[in-house]
Design a protein around this motif. Structure first.
Motif, short mmCIF file in Angstrom:
data_model
loop_
_atom_site.label_atom_id
_atom_site.label_comp_id
_atom_site.label_asym_id
_atom_site.label_seq_id
_atom_site.Cartn_x
_atom_site.Cartn_y
_atom_site.Cartn_z
N ALA A 4 -0.59 -1.71 -20.02
CA ALA A 4 -1.87 -1.45 -19.36
C ALA A 4 -1.83 -1.79 -17.88
O ALA A 4 -2.48 -1.14 -17.07
CB ALA A 4 -2.99 -2.22 -20.05
N ALA A 5 -1.05 -2.80 -17.51
CA ALA A 5 -0.95 -3.18 -16.09
C ALA A 5 -0.19 -2.13 -15.29
O ALA A 5 -0.43 -1.97 -14.10
CB ALA A 5 -0.28 -4.54 -15.97
N ALA A 6 0.74 -1.41 -15.92
CA ALA A 6 1.55 -0.41 -15.21
C ALA A 6 0.85 0.94 -15.15
O ALA A 6 1.02 1.68 -14.18
CB ALA A 6 2.91 -0.26 -15.88
N ASP A 7 0.09 1.29 -16.18
CA ASP A 7 -0.60 2.58 -16.20
C ASP A 7 -1.79 2.55 -15.24
O ASP A 7 -2.46 1.54 -15.09
CB ASP A 7 -1.11 2.90 -17.61
CG ASP A 7 0.00 3.38 -18.53
OD1 ASP A 7 1.08 3.72 -18.03
OD2 ASP A 7 -0.24 3.41 -19.76
N GLY A 8 -2.04 3.69 -14.61
CA GLY A 8 -3.19 3.82 -13.73
C GLY A 8 -2.79 4.38 -12.38
O GLY A 8 -1.67 4.83 -12.17
N THR A 9 -3.75 4.37 -11.48
CA THR A 9 -3.55 4.93 -10.13
C THR A 9 -3.71 3.83 -9.10
O THR A 9 -4.66 3.05 -9.16
CB THR A 9 -4.58 6.06 -9.86
OG1 THR A 9 -4.39 7.09 -10.84
CG2 THR A 9 -4.41 6.64 -8.48
N VAL A 10 -2.77 3.79 -8.16
CA VAL A 10 -2.82 2.83 -7.06
C VAL A 10 -2.56 3.57 -5.75
O VAL A 10 -1.97 4.64 -5.73
CB VAL A 10 -1.79 1.68 -7.22
CG1 VAL A 10 -2.12 0.83 -8.43
CG2 VAL A 10 -0.38 2.20 -7.29
N GLU A 11 -3.03 2.98 -4.68
CA GLU A 11 -2.78 3.50 -3.33
C GLU A 11 -1.76 2.58 -2.66
O GLU A 11 -1.84 1.36 -2.80
CB GLU A 11 -4.08 3.50 -2.51
CG GLU A 11 -5.20 4.35 -3.10
CD GLU A 11 -4.92 5.84 -3.03
OE1 GLU A 11 -4.29 6.28 -2.06
OE2 GLU A 11 -5.33 6.55 -3.96
N LEU A 12 -0.82 3.19 -1.94
CA LEU A 12 0.16 2.43 -1.19
C LEU A 12 0.15 2.91 0.25
O LEU A 12 0.29 4.10 0.51
CB LEU A 12 1.57 2.61 -1.78
CG LEU A 12 2.72 1.97 -1.00
CD1 LEU A 12 2.57 0.44 -0.98
CD2 LEU A 12 4.06 2.39 -1.58
N ARG A 13 -0.07 1.96 1.16
CA ARG A 13 0.01 2.26 2.60
C ARG A 13 1.10 1.38 3.19
O ARG A 13 1.23 0.20 2.84
CB ARG A 13 -1.32 1.96 3.28
CG ARG A 13 -2.42 2.94 2.94
CD ARG A 13 -3.67 2.75 3.79
NE ARG A 13 -4.08 1.36 3.94
CZ ARG A 13 -4.90 0.71 3.12
NH1 ARG A 13 -5.40 1.34 2.08
NH2 ARG A 13 -5.24 -0.54 3.35
N CYS A 14 1.87 1.97 4.07
CA CYS A 14 2.92 1.22 4.78
C CYS A 14 2.71 1.39 6.27
O CYS A 14 2.26 2.44 6.73
CB CYS A 14 4.30 1.71 4.40
SG CYS A 14 4.68 1.53 2.64
N ALA A 15 3.09 0.37 7.00
CA ALA A 15 2.97 0.31 8.47
C ALA A 15 1.51 0.22 8.89
O ALA A 15 1.01 1.12 9.54
CB ALA A 15 3.68 1.48 9.13
N PRO A 16 0.82 -0.84 8.52
CA PRO A 16 1.24 -2.02 7.77
C PRO A 16 1.06 -1.82 6.27
O PRO A 16 0.35 -0.93 5.82
CB PRO A 16 0.30 -3.11 8.27
CG PRO A 16 -0.96 -2.39 8.58
CD PRO A 16 -0.52 -1.02 9.10
N ALA A 17 1.71 -2.69 5.50
CA ALA A 17 1.65 -2.62 4.04
C ALA A 17 0.24 -2.96 3.57
O ALA A 17 -0.38 -3.89 4.06
CB ALA A 17 2.66 -3.58 3.41
N GLY A 18 -0.25 -2.18 2.61
CA GLY A 18 -1.58 -2.42 2.08
C GLY A 18 -1.92 -1.44 0.99
O GLY A 18 -1.06 -0.77 0.44
N GLY A 19 -3.20 -1.36 0.70
CA GLY A 19 -3.67 -0.51 -0.39
C GLY A 19 -3.86 -1.33 -1.65
O GLY A 19 -3.81 -2.56 -1.63
N SER A 20 -4.05 -0.65 -2.77
CA SER A 20 -4.28 -1.35 -4.04
C SER A 20 -2.99 -1.56 -4.82
O SER A 20 -3.03 -2.07 -5.94
CB SER A 20 -5.28 -0.56 -4.88
OG SER A 20 -4.79 0.75 -5.15
N HIS A 21 -1.85 -1.18 -4.27
CA HIS A 21 -0.57 -1.38 -4.95
C HIS A 21 -0.33 -2.87 -5.14
O HIS A 21 -0.49 -3.65 -4.20
CB HIS A 21 0.56 -0.76 -4.12
CG HIS A 21 1.84 -0.60 -4.87
ND1 HIS A 21 2.66 -1.66 -5.19
CD2 HIS A 21 2.44 0.51 -5.37
CE1 HIS A 21 3.71 -1.21 -5.84
NE2 HIS A 21 3.60 0.11 -5.97
N PRO A 22 0.06 -3.33 -6.35
CA PRO A 22 0.17 -4.76 -6.62
C PRO A 22 1.27 -5.48 -5.81
O PRO A 22 1.17 -6.67 -5.57
CB PRO A 22 0.45 -4.84 -8.12
CG PRO A 22 0.95 -3.49 -8.50
CD PRO A 22 0.33 -2.52 -7.54
#
Length: 153
Positions: free
Chosen positions: A59-77
């Motif tokens: 359950a922790a791996a399934d789902g949708t996340v956002e990843l931003r780089c430069a700078p690092a951020g978003g909802s990616h764990p």
């Protein structure tokens, strides 16, 4: 006879050399070639990605996340580590989102039902790729993107 051919070739070349600059001068300036994109050699490669994982059995791996780089951020764990991996691959000149070539020989193994879809931008280009774990090549592709993708193997 060969002397005549050689003389004709030299004269033709001389005439063309004189005429070509004059012809381009009448048409104005020639357009400059577009600059080639340069790879990012230092610092972070810009990215804005949406990553959707399903069938991972966690359950922790399934789902949708956002990843931003430069700078690092978003909802990616683990955004810092994911951006670090993308930067590492960029520095090596590798495209982590390229599909498996059609002529690749892949082992016949199954790595589970997990699938992922990654969309967005990376290094200024549009990304829309699907990943799975259906054979050795696809498993390798998935694992190469760790920690961008969760470890499900």
């Amino acid at each position: 006879m060969s002397r005549r051919l050689a003389l004709t070739a030299v004269l033709s070349l001389a005439v063309l050399s004189a005429v070509a600059p004059a012809a381009t001068a009448d048409s104005g300036t020639l357009p400059l070639p577009r600059p080639l994109p340069l790879p990012v050699l230092q610092g972070e490669a810009p990215a804005r990605l949406t990553i959707t994982v399903s069938g991972a059995g966690n359950a922790a791996a399934d789902g949708t996340v956002e990843l931003r780089c430069a700078p690092a951020g978003g909802s990616h764990p683990v955004a810092e580590q994911a951006c670090g991996r993308l930067n590492e691959l960029a520095g090596e000149g590798k495209d982590p989102f390229a599909p498996v070539p059609g002529d690749a020989l892949c082992t016949l193994q199954h790595g589970g039902p997990a699938t992922a879809r990654i969309t967005g931008t990376w290094q200024g280009r549009r990304i829309d790729t699907a990943l799975s774990r259906t054979d050795g090549c696809e498993i390798s592709r998935w694992d190469n993107l760790g920690p961008v993708l969760p470890n499900v193997g």
